[in-house]
Design an enzyme around this catalytic site. Structure first.
Site, short mmCIF file in Angstrom:
data_model
loop_
_atom_site.label_atom_id
_atom_site.label_comp_id
_atom_site.label_asym_id
_atom_site.label_seq_id
_atom_site.Cartn_x
_atom_site.Cartn_y
_atom_site.Cartn_z
N LYS A 220 0.85 -1.23 0.07
CA LYS A 220 -0.26 -0.02 0.10
C LYS A 220 0.77 1.09 -0.06
CE LYS A 220 -1.07 2.23 3.27
NZ LYS A 220 -1.43 3.01 4.66
N CYS A 290 -18.87 4.36 6.35
CA CYS A 290 -18.58 3.12 6.69
C CYS A 290 -17.72 2.73 7.57
CB CYS A 290 -18.42 2.34 5.26
SG CYS A 290 -18.60 0.60 5.04
N CYS A 297 -25.26 3.32 8.56
CA CYS A 297 -26.10 2.84 7.39
C CYS A 297 -27.25 3.46 7.07
CB CYS A 297 -26.69 1.38 7.39
SG CYS A 297 -24.99 0.25 7.37
N CYS A 300 -26.50 6.57 4.78
CA CYS A 300 -25.75 6.04 3.59
C CYS A 300 -26.72 5.96 2.37
CB CYS A 300 -25.13 4.99 3.68
SG CYS A 300 -24.04 4.29 2.45
N CYS A 306 -26.18 -2.13 -0.79
CA CYS A 306 -25.28 -2.48 -0.10
C CYS A 306 -25.77 -4.03 0.62
CB CYS A 306 -24.88 -1.86 1.17
SG CYS A 306 -23.41 -2.46 2.01
#
Length: 312
Positions: A220, A290, A297, A300, A306
């Site tokens: 990363k 998230c 949620c 969202c 989802c």
């Protein structure tokens, strides 16, 4: 008018000519008193079948055209290569559009404390690249706010390869504390800085393979260093946020167990032009909405799309 003698001679000649022709081509004249040669076994039957069988007309041959796929050298310049269907997640484009909408204010910690904001923009290019790499090494298992504070203290001391090598371990530890695993990072920073001075003249490598070979540098960090320090998109930088969200949205063909496995799965289908954007976009989304525990949620835009939210 012929005499009887001449008429007899002509008739005899005609009979001889007929017998000679009946023997077939290439046969010479038969001697006087010679009997005709009988046909061999099977030939007589074949001759009878020929004489009695109807004439068969040959069927006209039909041309069969078969098309083959030519090689690259045989194809025209305008020919398009065969496209192999690639798996992609359901509704991913709408999900991505919703995340962009939720991230439009750019007010997450990563937006003003991320690696792009931790180096000295007025420093020489080589020093800037070194500071980018160092901030990435400090950011592992550490919040952006803590990483930014450590980088600010290091820069106040003059953050270069030489200055770090001249700093004793105890002092360096105090400067970077309380980043995660700070004792190990003191060791990695010293080792990596020595390698950069010896092998790269104080600069950082310009390839992922060389970057991950440095102590304390993972995939990363390497991909982010390539993007921020060198301006090259070498792959998708996947941290814990990207790993978590990709699995919650089912953006991987099957569940993945590590960030590196997630990176490989995403790169199989995600268009390359989105690789640079996806890290910062999902990291901020993971910091604000998230969340690792108790995701928000209800607020969202992807709640109905989802799979994980549907199971909560």
């Amino acid at each position: 008018m012929c005499s009887p003698q001449e008429f007899g001679m002509n008739a005899w000649s005609a009979r001889m000519l007929t017998r000679s022709r009946s023997r077939g081509p290439g046969a010479g004249p038969r001697r006087c008193g010679e009997e005709p040669e009988p046909l061999r076994r099977g030939e007589a039957a074949a001759e009878r079948r020929k004489s009695h069988s109807p004439v068969k007309h040959r069927r006209k041959a039909q041309r069969l055209c078969v098309a083959y796929e030519g090689s690259d050298s045989e194809k025209g310049e305008g020919a398009e290569p065969l496209k192999v269907p690639v798996w992609e997640p359901q509704d991913w484009q709408q999900q991505l559009a919703n995340i962009r909408a939720m991230r439009s204010k750019k007010d997450a910690p990563v937006d003003h404390l991320g690696v792009e904001h931790c180096y000295d923009s007025s420093a020489p290019p080589k020093v800037r690249r070194y500071q980018v790499l160092l901030s990435l090494m400090l950011s592992s298992q550490t919040k952006d706010q803590v990483t930014a504070g450590a980088m600010q203290r290091l820069r106040a001391q003059g953050l270069t390869v030489d200055s770090i090598l001249q700093t004793d371990d105890a002092t360096l530890g105090k400067l970077i504390y309380p980043v995660g695993f700070w004792r190990s990072k003191v060791k990695y920073i010293k080792q990596t800085s020595a390698i950069l001075q010896q092998r790269y003249g104080g600069d950082i490598p310009a390839s992922v393979a060389e970057l991950v070979a440095l102590p304390g540098v993972g995939p990363k960090m390497a991909h982010l260093a390539m993007a921020v320090a060198w301006g090259t998109v070498s792959g998708i930088a996947v941290d814990t946020h990207v790993h978590r969200i990709a699995n919650r949205l089912r953006w991987t063909k099957k569940a993945t167990k590590s960030p590196e496995e997630t990176r490989a799965a995403l790169e199989e289908w995600l268009p390359r032009e989105l690789w640079h954007e996806i890290n910062g976009l999902l990291v901020g989304f993971g910091q604000q909405t998230c969340l690792p525990v108790h995701p928000r949620c209800q607020g969202c835009l992807n709640q109905a799309l989802c799979p994980t939210a549907q199971g909560l």
